[in-house]
Scaffold this motif. Sequence first.
Motif, PDB file in Angstrom:
ATOM      1  N   THR A  28       0.824  -1.214   0.000  1.00 25.28           N
ATOM      2  CA  THR A  28       0.000   0.000   0.000  1.00 25.28           C
ATOM      3  C   THR A  28       0.850   1.253   0.000  1.00 25.28           C
ATOM      4  N   GLN A  29       1.876   1.250   0.815  1.00 28.15           N
ATOM      5  CA  GLN A  29       2.746   2.411   0.878  1.00 28.15           C
ATOM      6  C   GLN A  29       3.437   2.645  -0.456  1.00 28.15           C
ATOM      7  N   ALA A  30       3.850   1.546  -1.081  1.00 27.74           N
ATOM      8  CA  ALA A  30       4.526   1.687  -2.366  1.00 27.74           C
ATOM      9  C   ALA A  30       3.571   2.244  -3.404  1.00 27.74           C
ATOM     10  N   ASP A  31       2.301   1.748  -3.384  1.00 28.52           N
ATOM     11  CA  ASP A  31       1.316   2.250  -4.342  1.00 28.52           C
ATOM     12  C   ASP A  31       1.068   3.741  -4.135  1.00 28.52           C
ATOM     13  N   ASP A  32       0.935   4.164  -2.857  1.00 31.68           N
ATOM     14  CA  ASP A  32       0.664   5.572  -2.581  1.00 31.68           C
ATOM     15  C   ASP A  32       1.826   6.452  -3.005  1.00 31.68           C
ATOM     16  N   SER A  33       3.024   6.042  -2.685  1.00 35.26           N
ATOM     17  CA  SER A  33       4.170   6.894  -2.967  1.00 35.26           C
ATOM     18  C   SER A  33       4.497   6.923  -4.442  1.00 35.26           C
ATOM     19  N   GLY A  34       4.108   5.833  -5.135  1.00 33.20           N
ATOM     20  CA  GLY A  34       4.448   5.782  -6.546  1.00 33.20           C
ATOM     21  C   GLY A  34       3.258   6.038  -7.443  1.00 33.20           C
ATOM     22  N   THR A  35       2.179   6.577  -6.887  1.00 34.29           N
ATOM     23  CA  THR A  35       0.967   6.796  -7.672  1.00 34.29           C
ATOM     24  C   THR A  35       1.208   7.821  -8.770  1.00 34.29           C
ATOM     25  N   ASP A  36       0.864   7.456  -9.967  1.00 33.82           N
ATOM     26  CA  ASP A  36       0.943   8.383 -11.081  1.00 33.82           C
ATOM     27  C   ASP A  36      -0.319   9.231 -11.080  1.00 33.82           C
ATOM     28  N   GLY A  37      -0.178  10.542 -11.190  1.00 37.43           N
ATOM     29  CA  GLY A  37      -1.329  11.436 -11.143  1.00 37.43           C
ATOM     30  C   GLY A  37      -2.379  11.084 -12.177  1.00 37.43           C
ATOM     31  N   ALA A  38      -1.917  10.527 -13.329  1.00 40.25           N
ATOM     32  CA  ALA A  38      -2.857  10.215 -14.404  1.00 40.25           C
ATOM     33  C   ALA A  38      -3.800   9.083 -14.024  1.00 40.25           C
ATOM     34  N   SER A  39      -3.433   8.272 -13.014  1.00 36.07           N
ATOM     35  CA  SER A  39      -4.283   7.155 -12.625  1.00 36.07           C
ATOM     36  C   SER A  39      -5.293   7.555 -11.560  1.00 36.07           C
ATOM     37  N   GLU A  40      -5.158   8.724 -10.990  1.00 38.70           N
ATOM     38  CA  GLU A  40      -6.090   9.195  -9.975  1.00 38.70           C
ATOM     39  C   GLU A  40      -7.307   9.832 -10.633  1.00 38.70           C
ATOM     40  N   PRO A  41      -8.482   9.734 -10.023  1.00 39.37           N
ATOM     41  CA  PRO A  41      -9.664  10.367 -10.620  1.00 39.37           C
ATOM     42  C   PRO A  41      -9.554  11.881 -10.601  1.00 39.37           C
ATOM     43  N   LEU A  42     -10.107  12.483 -11.608  1.00 43.74           N
ATOM     44  CA  LEU A  42     -10.211  13.941 -11.647  1.00 43.74           C
ATOM     45  C   LEU A  42     -11.410  14.354 -10.809  1.00 43.74           C
ATOM     46  N   VAL A  43     -11.190  15.186  -9.824  1.00 42.65           N
ATOM     47  CA  VAL A  43     -12.288  15.687  -9.009  1.00 42.65           C
ATOM     48  C   VAL A  43     -12.794  16.974  -9.654  1.00 42.65           C
ATOM     49  N   VAL A  44     -14.048  16.953 -10.055  1.00 39.48           N
ATOM     50  CA  VAL A  44     -14.643  18.075 -10.772  1.00 39.48           C
ATOM     51  C   VAL A  44     -15.753  18.686  -9.928  1.00 39.48           C
ATOM     52  N   ALA A  45     -15.620  19.964  -9.618  1.00 41.17           N
ATOM     53  CA  ALA A  45     -16.636  20.668  -8.842  1.00 41.17           C
ATOM     54  C   ALA A  45     -17.576  21.420  -9.772  1.00 41.17           C
ATOM     55  N   MET A  46     -18.865  21.299  -9.505  1.00 38.73           N
ATOM     56  CA  MET A  46     -19.870  22.085 -10.239  1.00 38.73           C
ATOM     57  C   MET A  46     -21.104  22.208  -9.353  1.00 38.73           C
ATOM     58  N   GLU A  47     -21.863  23.250  -9.585  1.00 36.02           N
ATOM     59  CA  GLU A  47     -23.120  23.426  -8.856  1.00 36.02           C
ATOM     60  C   GLU A  47     -24.239  22.828  -9.693  1.00 36.02           C
ATOM     61  N   LEU A  48     -24.834  21.752  -9.211  1.00 41.54           N
ATOM     62  CA  LEU A  48     -25.862  21.039  -9.967  1.00 41.54           C
ATOM     63  C   LEU A  48     -27.216  21.728  -9.809  1.00 41.54           C
ATOM     64  N   ALA A  49     -27.262  22.962 -10.286  1.00 41.09           N
ATOM     65  CA  ALA A  49     -28.476  23.762 -10.093  1.00 41.09           C
ATOM     66  C   ALA A  49     -28.807  24.606 -11.314  1.00 41.09           C
ATOM     67  N   TYR A  50     -28.259  24.228 -12.476  1.00 45.29           N
ATOM     68  CA  TYR A  50     -28.465  25.043 -13.665  1.00 45.29           C
ATOM     69  C   TYR A  50     -28.730  24.142 -14.876  1.00 45.29           C
ATOM     70  N   PRO A  51     -29.929  23.559 -14.932  1.00 43.81           N
ATOM     71  CA  PRO A  51     -30.255  22.704 -16.075  1.00 43.81           C
ATOM     72  C   PRO A  51     -30.392  23.529 -17.350  1.00 43.81           C
ATOM     73  N   PRO A  52     -30.038  22.965 -18.501  1.00 46.97           N
ATOM     74  CA  PRO A  52     -29.554  21.593 -18.691  1.00 46.97           C
ATOM     75  C   PRO A  52     -28.029  21.481 -18.670  1.00 46.97           C
ATOM     76  N   PHE A  53     -27.354  22.511 -18.178  1.00 44.08           N
ATOM     77  CA  PHE A  53     -25.892  22.453 -18.169  1.00 44.08           C
ATOM     78  C   PHE A  53     -25.357  21.647 -16.987  1.00 44.08           C
ATOM     79  N   GLU A  54     -25.824  21.982 -15.791  1.00 46.25           N
ATOM     80  CA  GLU A  54     -25.402  21.241 -14.597  1.00 46.25           C
ATOM     81  C   GLU A  54     -26.650  20.908 -13.781  1.00 46.25           C
ATOM     82  N   THR A  55     -26.998  19.621 -13.753  1.00 44.39           N
ATOM     83  CA  THR A  55     -28.220  19.225 -13.059  1.00 44.39           C
ATOM     84  C   THR A  55     -28.114  17.757 -12.655  1.00 44.39           C
ATOM     85  N   ARG A  56     -29.236  17.145 -12.297  1.00 47.09           N
ATOM     86  CA  ARG A  56     -29.283  15.726 -11.946  1.00 47.09           C
ATOM     87  C   ARG A  56     -30.320  15.022 -12.817  1.00 47.09           C
TER      88      ARG A  56
END
Length: 280
Positions: A28-56
């Motif tokens: 686990t430690q090796a995986d964490d220390s050697g994690t390639d940024g490209a393999s991590e999920p992109l965290v995307v922030a948006m306000e889901l309150a503007y349909p049809p652009f950002e909604t549910r």
Amino acid sequence: MKKINLLLLTALLAFSIIGCADGGKTGTQADDSGTDGASEPLVVAMELAYPPFETRDEAGEPAGVSVDLIKAFGEYAGRQVRIENTAWDGLIPALQTGKADIVISSMTITEERKELIDFSDPYADALLAILANADSGITSIDDLNQAGKTIAVKSGSTGHMYAEKNLTKAEVLAMPDESACVTEVVQGRADGFIYDQLTIYRNWQNNPDTTSAVFIPFQDPEQWGIAVQKGNQELLEQINAFLVQYKENGGYEELTEKYLSEEKKAFEEFGFQWFFDMDE
């Protein structure tokens, strides 16, 4: 003999457990220390309150134009995308504190915001318009800029910025969200609400007896951009390259057909510039 074998078996079993535990921890430690940024999920922030652009969608999952666009970028970049529903006022802080990698939330590129975050090349243009109370007598932006008039604006929006700068004779009423602004106009507590043309068009259609829409392009188009943390040039260049390819491959036409076909027809009738018909 059985007793000796039992002791040996117990010792071997204990050693095996310890070895597995140590091996798992080291791995686990090796995986964490050697994690390639490209393999991590992109965290995307948006306000889901503007349909049809950002909604549910009906299942409560993020949906809309911006969701499809950023998921397409994730495929382009080989990254999973995790969308975080974030209040409008928290979008820029999410980037600044590293809680999000990207913000895409129909956010206009402004000089003030560029001091805090970096923007991609524009992916859409938008114009402001007015949702006026039907009894207010508002037929132009000048009618709204009068003493005794009240303008509802969404706090922190470009409509808010425009009103504070240009409509100094009227009272500016900042509200937390779009629906609150519309309610103020519908119930006559505000004379007008300033926001983008699509929102104004839709709310006018929803309240034809109590509101009117003033579709006057009284400013240059606002340009929407995808935002990243200040200085993240690598991600920014990747997004810009994607946007070029996405446009060339007809991505914006697909978004329009999926989410905005009726609005596109209405905009053409009114003679308004469409969101994705940006000047080259």
